[in-house]
Design an enzyme around this catalytic site. Structure first.
Site, PDB file in Angstrom:
ATOM      1  N   GLU A  51       0.839  -1.283   0.066  1.00 54.15           N
ATOM      2  CA  GLU A  51      -0.026   0.018  -0.008  1.00 54.15           C
ATOM      3  C   GLU A  51       0.833   1.215  -0.048  1.00 54.15           C
ATOM      4  O   GLU A  51       2.217   1.170   0.294  1.00 54.15           O
ATOM      5  CB  GLU A  51      -0.859   0.131   1.556  1.00 54.15           C
ATOM      6  CG  GLU A  51      -1.824  -0.999   1.224  1.00 54.15           C
ATOM      7  CD  GLU A  51      -2.871  -1.005   2.779  1.00 54.15           C
ATOM      8  OE1 GLU A  51      -2.526   0.020   3.514  1.00 54.15           O
ATOM      9  OE2 GLU A  51      -3.675  -2.076   3.082  1.00 54.15           O
ATOM     10  N   LYS A  99       1.997   4.630   1.734  1.00 57.59           N
ATOM     11  CA  LYS A  99       2.024   5.289   2.911  1.00 57.59           C
ATOM     12  C   LYS A  99       1.449   7.015   2.707  1.00 57.59           C
ATOM     13  O   LYS A  99       2.330   7.607   2.392  1.00 57.59           O
ATOM     14  CB  LYS A  99       3.370   5.123   3.817  1.00 57.59           C
ATOM     15  CG  LYS A  99       3.226   5.622   5.155  1.00 57.59           C
ATOM     16  CD  LYS A  99       4.546   5.191   5.953  1.00 57.59           C
ATOM     17  CE  LYS A  99       4.595   5.440   7.392  1.00 57.59           C
ATOM     18  NZ  LYS A  99       4.245   6.809   7.762  1.00 57.59           N
ATOM     19  N   ASP A 125       0.600  10.464   3.636  1.00 61.94           N
ATOM     20  CA  ASP A 125       1.425  11.547   4.364  1.00 61.94           C
ATOM     21  C   ASP A 125       0.387  12.553   5.013  1.00 61.94           C
ATOM     22  O   ASP A 125       0.474  13.504   4.472  1.00 61.94           O
ATOM     23  CB  ASP A 125       2.778  12.070   3.920  1.00 61.94           C
ATOM     24  CG  ASP A 125       3.488  12.685   4.894  1.00 61.94           C
ATOM     25  OD1 ASP A 125       3.075  12.582   6.017  1.00 61.94           O
ATOM     26  OD2 ASP A 125       4.359  13.368   4.533  1.00 61.94           O
ATOM     27  N   TYR A 153      -7.367   2.518   5.251  1.00 61.16           N
ATOM     28  CA  TYR A 153      -6.288   1.479   5.020  1.00 61.16           C
ATOM     29  C   TYR A 153      -6.294   0.428   5.999  1.00 61.16           C
ATOM     30  O   TYR A 153      -5.764  -0.582   6.099  1.00 61.16           O
ATOM     31  CB  TYR A 153      -5.192   1.797   4.854  1.00 61.16           C
ATOM     32  CG  TYR A 153      -4.750   2.908   5.756  1.00 61.16           C
ATOM     33  CD1 TYR A 153      -4.509   2.576   6.929  1.00 61.16           C
ATOM     34  CD2 TYR A 153      -4.323   4.300   5.538  1.00 61.16           C
ATOM     35  CE1 TYR A 153      -3.913   3.615   7.833  1.00 61.16           C
ATOM     36  CE2 TYR A 153      -3.962   5.022   6.304  1.00 61.16           C
ATOM     37  CZ  TYR A 153      -3.677   4.897   7.561  1.00 61.16           C
ATOM     38  OH  TYR A 153      -3.512   5.847   8.442  1.00 61.16           O
ATOM     39  N   LYS A 200      10.161   3.818   3.900  1.00 61.11           N
ATOM     40  CA  LYS A 200      10.347   5.270   3.628  1.00 61.11           C
ATOM     41  C   LYS A 200      10.978   5.391   2.550  1.00 61.11           C
ATOM     42  O   LYS A 200      11.942   5.340   2.418  1.00 61.11           O
ATOM     43  CB  LYS A 200      10.931   5.908   4.951  1.00 61.11           C
ATOM     44  CG  LYS A 200      10.044   5.643   6.261  1.00 61.11           C
ATOM     45  CD  LYS A 200       8.887   6.562   6.459  1.00 61.11           C
ATOM     46  CE  LYS A 200       9.384   7.701   7.540  1.00 61.11           C
ATOM     47  NZ  LYS A 200       8.049   8.434   7.892  1.00 61.11           N
ATOM     48  N   CYS A 211      14.239  46.366  13.708  1.00 59.80           N
ATOM     49  CA  CYS A 211      13.788  45.925  12.008  1.00 59.80           C
ATOM     50  C   CYS A 211      15.253  46.219  11.405  1.00 59.80           C
ATOM     51  O   CYS A 211      15.590  47.304  11.696  1.00 59.80           O
ATOM     52  CB  CYS A 211      12.800  46.971  11.759  1.00 59.80           C
ATOM     53  SG  CYS A 211      12.446  46.854   9.941  1.00 59.80           S
ATOM     54  N   CYS A 261      14.235  49.578   9.354  1.00 61.37           N
ATOM     55  CA  CYS A 261      14.022  50.789   9.500  1.00 61.37           C
ATOM     56  C   CYS A 261      14.802  51.210  11.190  1.00 61.37           C
ATOM     57  O   CYS A 261      14.549  52.051  11.724  1.00 61.37           O
ATOM     58  CB  CYS A 261      12.957  51.069   9.561  1.00 61.37           C
ATOM     59  SG  CYS A 261      11.522  50.414  10.689  1.00 61.37           S
ATOM     60  N   CYS A 300       7.619  44.360  12.871  1.00 64.49           N
ATOM     61  CA  CYS A 300       7.980  45.829  12.901  1.00 64.49           C
ATOM     62  C   CYS A 300       7.016  46.515  13.183  1.00 64.49           C
ATOM     63  O   CYS A 300       6.057  46.562  11.987  1.00 64.49           O
ATOM     64  CB  CYS A 300       9.024  45.991  11.663  1.00 64.49           C
ATOM     65  SG  CYS A 300       9.122  47.976  11.524  1.00 64.49           S
ATOM     66  N   CYS A 309       8.055  52.221   7.701  1.00 66.19           N
ATOM     67  CA  CYS A 309       9.266  51.130   7.270  1.00 66.19           C
ATOM     68  C   CYS A 309       9.166  50.977   5.809  1.00 66.19           C
ATOM     69  O   CYS A 309       8.352  50.479   5.350  1.00 66.19           O
ATOM     70  CB  CYS A 309       9.013  49.912   8.190  1.00 66.19           C
ATOM     71  SG  CYS A 309      10.108  48.727   7.760  1.00 66.19           S
TER      72      CYS A 309
HETATM   73  S1  IVH Z   1      -1.706   0.705   8.867  1.00 63.58           S
HETATM   74  C1  IVH Z   1      -1.257  -0.793  13.398  1.00 63.58           C
HETATM   75  N1  IVH Z   1      -1.358   1.610   6.265  1.00 63.58           N
HETATM   76  O1  IVH Z   1       1.585   5.868   9.162  1.00 63.58           O
HETATM   77  C2  IVH Z   1      -0.576  -0.030  12.114  1.00 63.58           C
HETATM   78  N2  IVH Z   1      -0.824   2.971   8.261  1.00 63.58           N
HETATM   79  O2  IVH Z   1       3.745   5.507  10.794  1.00 63.58           O
HETATM   80  C3  IVH Z   1      -1.999   0.605  11.421  1.00 63.58           C
HETATM   81  N3  IVH Z   1      -0.076   5.439   7.424  1.00 63.58           N
HETATM   82  O3  IVH Z   1       0.003   5.573  12.230  1.00 63.58           O
HETATM   83  C4  IVH Z   1      -1.557   1.736  10.343  1.00 63.58           C
HETATM   84  N4  IVH Z   1      -0.503   4.956   5.520  1.00 63.58           N
HETATM   85  O4  IVH Z   1      -1.183   7.100  10.327  1.00 63.58           O
HETATM   86  C5  IVH Z   1      -1.212   1.709   7.679  1.00 63.58           C
HETATM   87  N5  IVH Z   1      -1.273   2.501   4.284  1.00 63.58           N
HETATM   88  C6  IVH Z   1      -1.369   2.652   5.529  1.00 63.58           C
HETATM   89  C7  IVH Z   1      -0.835   3.754   5.983  1.00 63.58           C
HETATM   90  C8  IVH Z   1      -0.551   4.031   7.192  1.00 63.58           C
HETATM   91  C9  IVH Z   1      -0.198   5.831   6.308  1.00 63.58           C
HETATM   92  C10 IVH Z   1       0.166   6.212   8.764  1.00 63.58           C
HETATM   93  C11 IVH Z   1      -0.670   5.593   9.934  1.00 63.58           C
HETATM   94  C12 IVH Z   1      -0.003   5.278  10.933  1.00 63.58           C
HETATM   95  C13 IVH Z   1       1.537   5.858  10.597  1.00 63.58           C
HETATM   96  C14 IVH Z   1       2.579   4.855  10.969  1.00 63.58           C
END
Ligand code: IVH
Length: 667
Positions: A113, A115, A117, A225, A312, A406, A409, A424, A430
């Site tokens: 999946e 991740k 942000d 997710y 990451k 500042c 000025c 300022c 200014c």
């Molecule tokens: S699963 C028990 N799936 O990343 C773990 N988390 O660094 C359940 N996050 O707290 C999380 N995408 O806020 C999961 N596809 C994804 C995610 C995801 C982003 C976030 C989530 C989590 C944090 C962990």
């Protein structure tokens, strides 16, 4: 049909179309038809309050709860844990090996999946209805933000389909798409409010606002997710998430079954690049063991599940010496520290300067003179200082000090209580504040006076011709031509621009004044409600706060702006010059001839500017959009339209119209 049935069927219909638009990205009816259904429902609900439902789609706009003082806190049913991080394919492979060993050699299928942000959210559904939305908080206890979450249109209020448990929890991420993020920051930059560093902070900050209507306006989105509960339909994560998708949740299409380490490696290589094209920020990938039985066997550590791991993405980072920290003065007087760097190449552009935002952020980075700094392209856009290479720090290095006066000025700076910014206070003396306000005033979205840019406004200031915005209306052709490097042509251009600016509508004039915290949207809202500057100047705090979008901070700012005699005088001089200080009736929409039509403008035109065409589209009920898609109705094509655009329009069968065609359409 009786009223109650009609209300229910309208709600179901609106939920369905909402899902098509915000979750599937494939609307089936026009915005106009959608609005018509919504209006019908609103009217029926108004007449029949006995059938009200807090989850009715009419409540998505969010009520104005600015009087709310905080959020209720609740304990999570299952704690919200984090994920162990990995940073390379080798780390991920090692995790797979560990998992298979722990499962006594059983093969484990994984789910890959994205991740996302943003900021984590837990949603509770009972009998198919959203009952509660809770932030992550400290993982054990979070804030109840249901009213805000209800405004996020990709989150279903009422589930569709079948097979969902009577009671369950679903987790996901609240996100601010790049587009909304850029729009919000542009607005904040204009208002000289602190910018959000990335979409994650913007999403988290927005979700914690005490004003759901403002949350609705900021355009959040979500991805889900993780499904939790006693009676889930399947024994594996992947099928459960697919079921959740069928109930109306936005589950990412990037979710894939992976049955070997090689498949995992390919998934990583693919998304390392492809993520750059996504509409929302991601900071990596997540790999999960698919089978719930295997998940159960693997269990949790104190902090994270053993059955999942995050990978990451590497942010592009460079180390470069700091030359010095300079301090910029904005038009509202806010002082911004800026790191001036030895130029360094990062993600394809040369970085020389990076904002340090404010004193708190600068201090927390602990920057010393002579330091070498790490710069990252935060979310691939704005370069960001993320730290100091301590090994390269000179032995007797002194911390960089924030200025106390500042830099422009010399006035001692003040810090407003509760704000991170030093300011300022010399508003009327200014130089960068004065020229900054003139530059803002003449800008394209404000008075649109051509020919006065940064350089010219500085020259006009230095020669004493323009110190405040009202001085602009005392310029003459002769005065301008007396300036160095000013010819007849440039003087005429400015004089024409000044003349034309006298018909700029009041809402833009109000925005042009540089009243702190009154941005483009707020100014428009105020102008449309109040309709004249005299009324506005006479309003009390309470009356101001009754205007939509105006909270205590904005009200306070408007009052102190008009309390200053200098500003009152400027307003009087603008009035004498003939600037619009009242809304004309004609500012409203002209017609609805283009209602529901999406129109792309491309190329250059003979009769009107692109901006004027944009305004005409909007005044006639249409929508001006930036790029051609299958949802575009027309392309308004001028000279020199790019070949790629032309080809795309032809391929999708979208009609190209000339400016004459267009003008006939709205006649
Ligand atoms: S699963 C028990 N799936 O990343 C773990 N988390 O660094 C359940 N996050 O707290 C999380 N995408 O806020 C999961 N596809 C994804 C995610 C995801 C982003 C976030 C989530 C989590 C944090 C962990």
């Amino acid at each position: 049909m009786d009223i109650k049935q009609r209300i229910e069927s309208l709600r179901a219909l609106l939920n369905e179309h909402n899902h098509k638009y915000y979750v599937e990205n494939s609307p089936e009816i026009s915005d106009q038809d959608f609005d018509a259904l919504m209006h019908e429902l609103e009217a029926l609900e108004r007449e029949h309050p006995e059938y009200d439902d807090p989850l009715s789609p009419t409540h998505r706009v969010g009520s104005d709860l600015s009087s709310l003082s905080g959020f209720e806190q609740v304990e999570h049913i299952y704690p919200m844990l984090s994920l162990a991080n990995t940073y390379s394919i080798d780390d991920v492979d090692a995790w797979v090996t560990r998992v298979e060993t722990a499962l006594a050699g059983q093969k484990a299928t994984m789910v890959g999946e994205l991740k996302f942000d943003g900021t984590g959210i837990s949603l509770i559904y009972e009998h198919g209805r959203l009952v509660r939305a809770v932030t992550r908080g400290d993982g054990t206890v979070g804030d109840v933000v249901t009213e805000n979450v209800k405004t996020i249109r990709s989150i279903p209020l009422q589930l569709k389909g079948e097979g969902y448990p009577d009671f369950f929890e679903i987790r996901g991420e609240i996100l601010m798409p790049w587009k909304s993020f850029e729009r919000l920051n542009a607005e904040r930059a204009f208002n000289e409010e602190p910018l959000f560093a990335n979409p994650r902070n913007a999403a988290a900050g927005t979700l914690k606002l005490l004003n759901p209507r403002e949350v609705a306006r900021r355009g959040l989105d979500a991805r889900l997710y993780y499904l939790l509960g006693e009676n889930l339909p399947y024994d594996n994560h992947y099928d459960n998430m697919k079921a959740a998708r069928s109930w109306g949740f936005k589950v990412s299409d990037a979710m894939t079954l992976l049955d070997s380490v090689e498949a995992v490696d390919r998934y990583i290589s693919h998304w390392d690049q492809a993520r750059r094209e996504l509409p929302v920020a991601t900071d990596g990938l997540v790999f999960k063991i698919n089978s719930l039985r295997q998940q159960l066997n693997l269990g949790f550590t104190a902090k994270s599940p053993r059955w999942a791991v995050a990978y990451k993405f590497k942010a592009e980072r460079a180390a470069t010496p700091l030359r010095f920290v300079s301090f910029d003065v904005g038009r509202m007087g806010i002082i911004t520290p800026v790191a001036n760097l030895e130029p360094v190449l990062l993600s394809g552009t040369v970085v020389k300067r990076a904002s340090l935002h404010n004193e708190d952020i600068m201090r927390s980075l602990d920057i010393c003179e002579g330091d070498t700094l790490y710069v990252e392209k935060g979310g691939e856009i704005i370069p960001k200082i993320v730290g100091v290479d301590l090994e390269k720090r000179p032995a007797d290095a002194k911390p960089v000090q924030f200025v106390t006066h500042c830099p422009a000025c010399g006035t001692p700076l003040v810090r407003v209580e509760g704000e991170a910014a030093w300011v300022c206070p010399n508003r009327w003396g200014c130089p960068p504040q004065l020229t900054g306000r003139v530059e803002h005033f003449v800008g394209r979205r404000m008075m649109d006076i051509d020919g006065i840019g940064e350089e010219t406004s500085e020259v006009l200031f230095a020669t004493g011709l323009v110190r405040d915005i009202a001085d602009i209306y005392e310029l003459t052709r002769d005065k301008l031509m007396g300036l160095e490097r000013f010819g007849e042509k440039s003087a005429d251009r400015i004089m024409d621009g000044i003349e034309a600016s006298k018909s700029v509508p009041f809402e833009r004039v109000l925005y042009a004044l540089s009243i702190p915290f009154v941005g483009e949207t707020t100014a428009r809202r105020i102008a449309r409600t109040v309709r004249s500057i005299d009324t506005l100047m006479a309003m009390s705090r309470e009356e101001l706060e009754a205007i939509e979008d105006v909270g205590p901070k904005v009200a306070e700012s408007i009052i102190s702006y008009f309390a200053a005699p200098q500003n009152k005088e400027v307003v009087e001089r603008l009035r004498r010059a003939g600037v619009q200080l009242e809304s004309a009736e004609a500012d409203a929409a002209v017609s609805d001839k283009l209602a529901g039509k999406s129109i792309v403008i491309s190329g250059v035109f003979a009769k009107h500017s692109r901006d004027e065409y944009k305004k005409m589209i909007e005044a006639n009920g249409g929508k001006n959009v930036g790029s051609i898609s299958k949802k575009t109705d027309y392309v308004l094509a001028g000279e020199n339209m790019g070949p790629a655009k032309r080809e795309k329009a032809e391929k999708l069968g979208i009609p190209l119209i000339t400016e004459d065609d267009f003008l006939r359409m709205i006649e």
